[in-house]
Design a protein around this motif. Structure first.
Motif, PDB file in Angstrom:
ATOM      1  N   UNK A 194       2.916  20.665  -8.143  1.00 50.08           N
ATOM      2  CA  UNK A 194       3.354  21.798  -6.999  1.00 50.08           C
ATOM      3  C   UNK A 194       4.752  21.561  -6.759  1.00 50.08           C
ATOM      4  N   UNK A 195       5.498  20.825  -7.554  1.00 54.52           N
ATOM      5  CA  UNK A 195       7.100  20.677  -7.511  1.00 54.52           C
ATOM      6  C   UNK A 195       7.427  20.088  -5.931  1.00 54.52           C
ATOM      7  N   UNK A 196       6.316  19.157  -5.486  1.00 53.34           N
ATOM      8  CA  UNK A 196       6.378  18.316  -4.472  1.00 53.34           C
ATOM      9  C   UNK A 196       6.650  16.754  -4.646  1.00 53.34           C
ATOM     10  N   UNK A 197       8.016  16.418  -4.569  1.00 52.77           N
ATOM     11  CA  UNK A 197       8.343  15.027  -4.917  1.00 52.77           C
ATOM     12  C   UNK A 197       8.100  13.893  -3.942  1.00 52.77           C
ATOM     13  N   UNK A 198       7.391  13.081  -4.311  1.00 52.65           N
ATOM     14  CA  UNK A 198       6.952  11.764  -3.341  1.00 52.65           C
ATOM     15  C   UNK A 198       7.820  10.554  -3.893  1.00 52.65           C
ATOM     16  N   UNK A 199       8.697  10.103  -3.093  1.00 53.01           N
ATOM     17  CA  UNK A 199       9.283   8.722  -3.475  1.00 53.01           C
ATOM     18  C   UNK A 199       9.368   7.803  -2.120  1.00 53.01           C
ATOM     19  N   UNK A 200       9.860   6.628  -2.469  1.00 55.41           N
ATOM     20  CA  UNK A 200      10.114   5.495  -1.526  1.00 55.41           C
ATOM     21  C   UNK A 200      11.338   5.069  -1.537  1.00 55.41           C
ATOM     22  N   UNK A 201      11.787   4.436  -0.369  1.00 57.51           N
ATOM     23  CA  UNK A 201      12.888   3.678  -0.203  1.00 57.51           C
ATOM     24  C   UNK A 201      12.284   2.192   0.126  1.00 57.51           C
ATOM     25  N   UNK A 202      12.800   1.275  -0.621  1.00 59.17           N
ATOM     26  CA  UNK A 202      12.392  -0.293  -0.329  1.00 59.17           C
ATOM     27  C   UNK A 202      13.709  -0.965   0.491  1.00 59.17           C
ATOM     28  N   UNK A 203      13.792  -1.021   1.615  1.00 60.28           N
ATOM     29  CA  UNK A 203      14.883  -1.590   2.333  1.00 60.28           C
ATOM     30  C   UNK A 203      14.769  -3.396   2.296  1.00 60.28           C
ATOM     31  N   UNK A 204      15.992  -3.831   2.102  1.00 56.42           N
ATOM     32  CA  UNK A 204      16.037  -5.319   2.509  1.00 56.42           C
ATOM     33  C   UNK A 204      16.210  -5.548   3.715  1.00 56.42           C
ATOM     34  N   UNK A 205      17.150  -6.393   3.978  1.00 54.73           N
ATOM     35  CA  UNK A 205      17.624  -6.998   5.395  1.00 54.73           C
ATOM     36  C   UNK A 205      18.660  -5.706   5.859  1.00 54.73           C
ATOM     37  N   UNK A 206      18.248  -4.856   6.672  1.00 56.01           N
ATOM     38  CA  UNK A 206      19.014  -4.024   7.264  1.00 56.01           C
ATOM     39  C   UNK A 206      19.315  -4.375   8.838  1.00 56.01           C
ATOM     40  N   UNK A 207      20.246  -4.128   9.162  1.00 57.24           N
ATOM     41  CA  UNK A 207      20.748  -4.409  10.861  1.00 57.24           C
ATOM     42  C   UNK A 207      20.062  -3.534  11.385  1.00 57.24           C
ATOM     43  N   UNK A 208      18.964  -3.695  12.003  1.00 59.31           N
ATOM     44  CA  UNK A 208      18.456  -2.465  12.976  1.00 59.31           C
ATOM     45  C   UNK A 208      17.811  -3.612  14.199  1.00 59.31           C
ATOM     46  N   UNK A 256       0.909  -1.375   0.037  1.00 63.25           N
ATOM     47  CA  UNK A 256       0.034  -0.004   0.097  1.00 63.25           C
ATOM     48  C   UNK A 256       0.956   1.264   0.066  1.00 63.25           C
ATOM     49  N   UNK A 257       1.862   1.343   0.759  1.00 62.89           N
ATOM     50  CA  UNK A 257       2.689   2.318   0.855  1.00 62.89           C
ATOM     51  C   UNK A 257       3.401   2.571  -0.504  1.00 62.89           C
ATOM     52  N   UNK A 258       3.746   1.514  -1.301  1.00 62.72           N
ATOM     53  CA  UNK A 258       4.549   1.809  -2.628  1.00 62.72           C
ATOM     54  C   UNK A 258       3.425   2.385  -3.683  1.00 62.72           C
ATOM     55  N   UNK A 259       2.011   2.284  -3.668  1.00 63.55           N
ATOM     56  CA  UNK A 259       1.013   2.717  -4.527  1.00 63.55           C
ATOM     57  C   UNK A 259       0.843   4.143  -4.059  1.00 63.55           C
ATOM     58  N   UNK A 260       0.669   4.362  -2.633  1.00 63.91           N
ATOM     59  CA  UNK A 260       0.338   5.605  -2.192  1.00 63.91           C
ATOM     60  C   UNK A 260       1.562   6.596  -2.778  1.00 63.91           C
ATOM     61  N   UNK A 261       2.502   6.196  -2.634  1.00 64.58           N
ATOM     62  CA  UNK A 261       3.848   6.990  -3.037  1.00 64.58           C
ATOM     63  C   UNK A 261       3.479   7.213  -4.704  1.00 64.58           C
ATOM     64  N   UNK A 262       3.209   6.467  -5.558  1.00 65.17           N
ATOM     65  CA  UNK A 262       2.889   6.670  -6.800  1.00 65.17           C
ATOM     66  C   UNK A 262       1.868   7.717  -7.199  1.00 65.17           C
ATOM     67  N   UNK A 263       0.504   7.466  -6.621  1.00 66.94           N
ATOM     68  CA  UNK A 263      -0.603   8.184  -6.708  1.00 66.94           C
ATOM     69  C   UNK A 263      -0.239   9.510  -6.180  1.00 66.94           C
ATOM     70  N   UNK A 264       0.259   9.883  -4.923  1.00 64.84           N
ATOM     71  CA  UNK A 264       0.610  11.155  -4.513  1.00 64.84           C
ATOM     72  C   UNK A 264       1.705  11.726  -5.428  1.00 64.84           C
ATOM     73  N   UNK A 265       2.656  11.175  -5.884  1.00 65.84           N
ATOM     74  CA  UNK A 265       3.488  11.757  -6.806  1.00 65.84           C
ATOM     75  C   UNK A 265       2.856  12.510  -7.770  1.00 65.84           C
ATOM     76  N   UNK A 266       1.844  11.586  -8.430  1.00 63.55           N
ATOM     77  CA  UNK A 266       1.434  12.155  -9.726  1.00 63.55           C
ATOM     78  C   UNK A 266       0.520  13.535  -9.408  1.00 63.55           C
ATOM     79  N   UNK A 267      -0.260  13.355  -8.135  1.00 65.36           N
ATOM     80  CA  UNK A 267      -1.268  14.140  -7.678  1.00 65.36           C
ATOM     81  C   UNK A 267      -0.460  15.816  -7.564  1.00 65.36           C
ATOM     82  N   UNK A 268       0.912  15.652  -6.922  1.00 60.73           N
ATOM     83  CA  UNK A 268       1.455  16.654  -6.181  1.00 60.73           C
ATOM     84  C   UNK A 268       2.532  17.221  -7.521  1.00 60.73           C
ATOM     85  N   UNK A 269       2.892  16.579  -8.729  1.00 62.57           N
ATOM     86  CA  UNK A 269       4.103  16.976  -9.324  1.00 62.57           C
ATOM     87  C   UNK A 269       3.901  18.579  -9.471  1.00 62.57           C
TER      88      UNK A 269
END
Length: 290
Positions: free
Chosen positions: A181-195, A166-179
């Motif tokens: 306004x020069x507001x960029x919406x992107x996502x990071x998809x981590x794999x196995x991060x030691x946290x 859902x986060x992936x697609x929310x990122x896409x639709x809001x990016x299209x909506x806000x372009x």
């Protein structure tokens, strides 16, 4: 030496530990002022002290809050604006492992909690950051922490994976909506991060699983995510929006199956809740074999 975020103001949810803390420190080093948001006040105090000890006391604040509560997200954005005068970057990073176990053993309450933190929290972060950025009228950058679990069927528990999709697609639709306004919406998809969220107190066990499933010879670190977050927040990515940047050591390319599908799969033996580094208690219950 030029710094990539000089004069920028950022708010980072889940900023008190793991990937969030690493990004707080990197943003400060790159010249930004940072409002740290987190539910865990103890971790927040530790992160604030680390930032102050590094010489950034005048460019950092901590605001305790729950990303699933709209008033708390408003308070984080408002705190950044009150202290530093504006908001240029919003990193919706707060997360939990959430519900785990077979779908037949997941309760409605566990499912809802997972989506409240991982999806509602991102929605609220985008909503209130964008409101402020629109008032300012000169654009901005929003970054959402997604996961390779949202791009694959074998990289996480079912509720977590569905929420991250859902986060992936929310990122896409809001990016299209806000372009416009020069507001960029992107996502990071981590794999196995030691946290702390990955290992939940069982670092050796989780490291072994992750290293076996990740092509890169070592696990990722919070600093690897911080580097991606600097790129997506800076002018280096000024024509990048609606994108998910995968940071996973090649795990997705190798078709991840982190937990197995057989009877001995970790998520077929137990069900429960992983609340990560929130300070709230996680739990697991054994599943009766039939």
């Amino acid at each position: 030496m030029s710094r990539k975020l000089d004069g920028k103001v950022a708010a980072i949810t889940g900023g008190a530990s793991g990937m969030g803390r690493a990004t707080v420190m990197r943003y400060l080093e790159e010249g930004a002022s940072v409002a740290i948001g987190d539910l865990n006040a103890h971790n927040g105090a530790e992160t604030l002290k680390a930032a102050e000890d590094a010489g950034f006391a005048d460019r950092v604040i901590f605001v305790r809050g729950d990303v699933a509560e709209e008033g708390d997200v408003e308070a984080l954005v408002g705190g950044a604006v009150e202290k530093f005068g504006r908001l240029d970057i919003m990193f919706n990073n707060a997360g939990v492992g959430g519900a785990f176990g077979p779908i037949t053993e997941t309760t409605v309450e566990e499912w809802d909690y997972t989506f409240n933190v991982l999806v509602r929290g991102v929605f609220l972060g985008v909503k209130h950051a964008v409101r402020q950025m629109k008032k300012q009228g000169d654009g901005g950058a929003v970054i959402n922490t997604a996961s390779i679990a949202g791009l694959s069927g074998g990289a996480g528990p079912n509720a977590y994976s569905a929420a991250k999709a859902a986060v992936h697609n929310l990122t896409r639709v809001t990016a299209a909506e806000l372009a416009q306004d020069r507001i960029r919406i992107n996502a990071i998809a981590p794999g196995a991060i030691r946290t702390p969220l990955l290992h939940s107190g069982r670092a050796a066990e989780m490291d072994a699983i992750a290293q076996d499933k990740t092509p890169w010879p070592v696990l990722g670190e919070g600093t690897d995510i911080a580097g991606a977050a600097v790129f997506l927040a800076s002018d280096d990515s000024q024509f990048v929006t609606g994108h998910t940047l995968v940071v996973d050591g090649g795990a997705l390319a190798a078709s991840p199956n982190f937990w197995g599908f057989g009877a001995d799969s970790l998520f077929k033996k137990h069900a429960g809740m992983n609340r990560g580094s929130t300070g709230e208690k996680s739990y697991a219950r054994d599943i009766e074999r039939k």
